[in-house]
Design a protein around this motif. Structure first.
Motif, PDB file in Angstrom:
ATOM      1  N   HIS A  27      86.559  21.750  68.340  1.00 64.34           N
ATOM      2  CA  HIS A  27      86.826  22.907  68.932  1.00 64.34           C
ATOM      3  C   HIS A  27      88.001  23.566  68.725  1.00 64.34           C
ATOM      4  CE1 HIS A  27      82.860  22.463  70.924  1.00 64.34           C
ATOM      5  NE2 HIS A  27      83.391  21.361  71.563  1.00 64.34           N
ATOM      6  N   PRO A  30      86.123  29.705  70.767  1.00 66.26           N
ATOM      7  CA  PRO A  30      85.009  29.650  71.384  1.00 66.26           C
ATOM      8  C   PRO A  30      83.710  29.734  70.548  1.00 66.26           C
ATOM      9  CG  PRO A  30      86.316  31.053  72.586  1.00 66.26           C
ATOM     10  CD  PRO A  30      86.957  30.459  71.270  1.00 66.26           C
ATOM     11  N   THR A  98      78.620  20.724  75.394  1.00 64.83           N
ATOM     12  CA  THR A  98      79.016  21.916  76.090  1.00 64.83           C
ATOM     13  C   THR A  98      79.755  22.695  75.025  1.00 64.83           C
ATOM     14  OG1 THR A  98      78.737  20.868  78.390  1.00 64.83           O
ATOM     15  CG2 THR A  98      80.097  22.845  77.905  1.00 64.83           C
ATOM     16  N   PRO A 100      82.702  26.087  74.634  1.00 63.35           N
ATOM     17  CA  PRO A 100      83.313  27.070  75.276  1.00 63.35           C
ATOM     18  C   PRO A 100      82.548  28.493  74.649  1.00 63.35           C
ATOM     19  CG  PRO A 100      84.503  26.133  73.571  1.00 63.35           C
ATOM     20  CD  PRO A 100      83.427  25.497  73.589  1.00 63.35           C
ATOM     21  N   THR A 101      82.338  29.535  75.429  1.00 63.05           N
ATOM     22  CA  THR A 101      81.902  30.902  75.002  1.00 63.05           C
ATOM     23  C   THR A 101      82.852  32.005  75.684  1.00 63.05           C
ATOM     24  OG1 THR A 101      80.314  31.009  76.786  1.00 63.05           O
ATOM     25  CG2 THR A 101      79.422  29.853  74.970  1.00 63.05           C
ATOM     26  N   SER A 166      80.978  29.070  79.096  1.00 63.67           N
ATOM     27  CA  SER A 166      80.503  27.957  78.618  1.00 63.67           C
ATOM     28  C   SER A 166      79.062  27.967  78.380  1.00 63.67           C
ATOM     29  CB  SER A 166      81.173  26.549  79.047  1.00 63.67           C
ATOM     30  OG  SER A 166      80.453  26.461  80.381  1.00 63.67           O
ATOM     31  N   THR A 168      75.758  24.759  77.528  1.00 61.29           N
ATOM     32  CA  THR A 168      75.399  23.521  77.081  1.00 61.29           C
ATOM     33  C   THR A 168      74.341  23.461  76.028  1.00 61.29           C
ATOM     34  OG1 THR A 168      76.352  22.405  78.975  1.00 61.29           O
ATOM     35  CG2 THR A 168      74.870  21.076  77.816  1.00 61.29           C
TER      36      THR A 168
END
Length: 200
Positions: A27, A30, A98, A100-101, A166, A168
């Motif tokens: 990561h 996002p 999951t 990040p967004t 976030s 998933t």
């Protein structure tokens, strides 16, 4: 296109020819996904695959359901790299991660789809879920395909999580028995809300 009740998201699934690409990354922004190529952990020789039970970590992915098999290139060809994931170990399982967004941003998810040709039924089925909500099914018929003639089909999905930071992502088998749908080369990229074209 179908609304997501829990994440105010929409998902669109389409198929296109499989293509080679880079392995999963860690990561950094996002929408990134870790381990999308299923290259880690490496399956040590001589076993052909490693089984992960529900509740165990398969690299950066969390295994769910009964079990999944991380499969080496010694058994069959991957869509990219040398490993892929059979969503059925002893029977149907799943993997989740999951991400990040950003709010008001859409995300394109793409992955290679094939099936385990060693076990019936020939039609392997599964679900792509966002935040636990089944949003679309996928399927692959292994008829005419083998361990070195995999026939991976590129699948593409677009989802938008309007109020959240976030999401998933879950790939789950809905096939019985020890041979299920096989996934590889999972990628995620972002684009402006409602303007995401299908991933190439």
């Amino acid at each position: 296109m179908r609304p997501l009740h829990l994440s105010a998201a929409a998902l669109l699934l389409a198929a296109a020819p499989a293509s080679a690409g880079t392995h999963g990354t860690t990561h950094t922004t996002p929408g990134d996904i870790a381990g999308g190529g299923f290259e880690t952990p490496a399956v040590p020789a001589p076993p052909l695959f490693a089984t992960y039970l529900g509740g165990q970590a398969a690299g950066p992915w969390a295994a769910g359901g009964h079990s999944v098999d991380l499969t080496s290139g010694r058994l069959w060809d991957a869509a990219e790299g040398s490993q892929s994931l059979d969503l059925n170990g002893s029977t149907s399982g799943s993997v989740s991660q999951t991400l990040p967004t950003h709010p008001l941003t859409s995300y394109v998810v793409s992955f290679g789809l094939a099936g385990n040709p060693a076990w019936a039924p020939a039609l392997k089925t599964g679900e792509l879920r966002v935040d636990g909500v089944p949003v679309r099914t996928f399927s692959f018929d292994v008829t005419g395909h083998g361990f070195r003639n995999r026939g991976y089909a590129r699948q593409t999905a677009v989802f938008s999580s309007l109020p959240k930071n976030s999401a998933t992502l879950t790939f789950a088998s809905t096939s019985p028995g020890p041979g299920g749908p096989v996934i590889d080369g999972v990628r995620v990229r972002s684009c402006p809300l409602a303007l995401c074209p299908p991933a190439s």
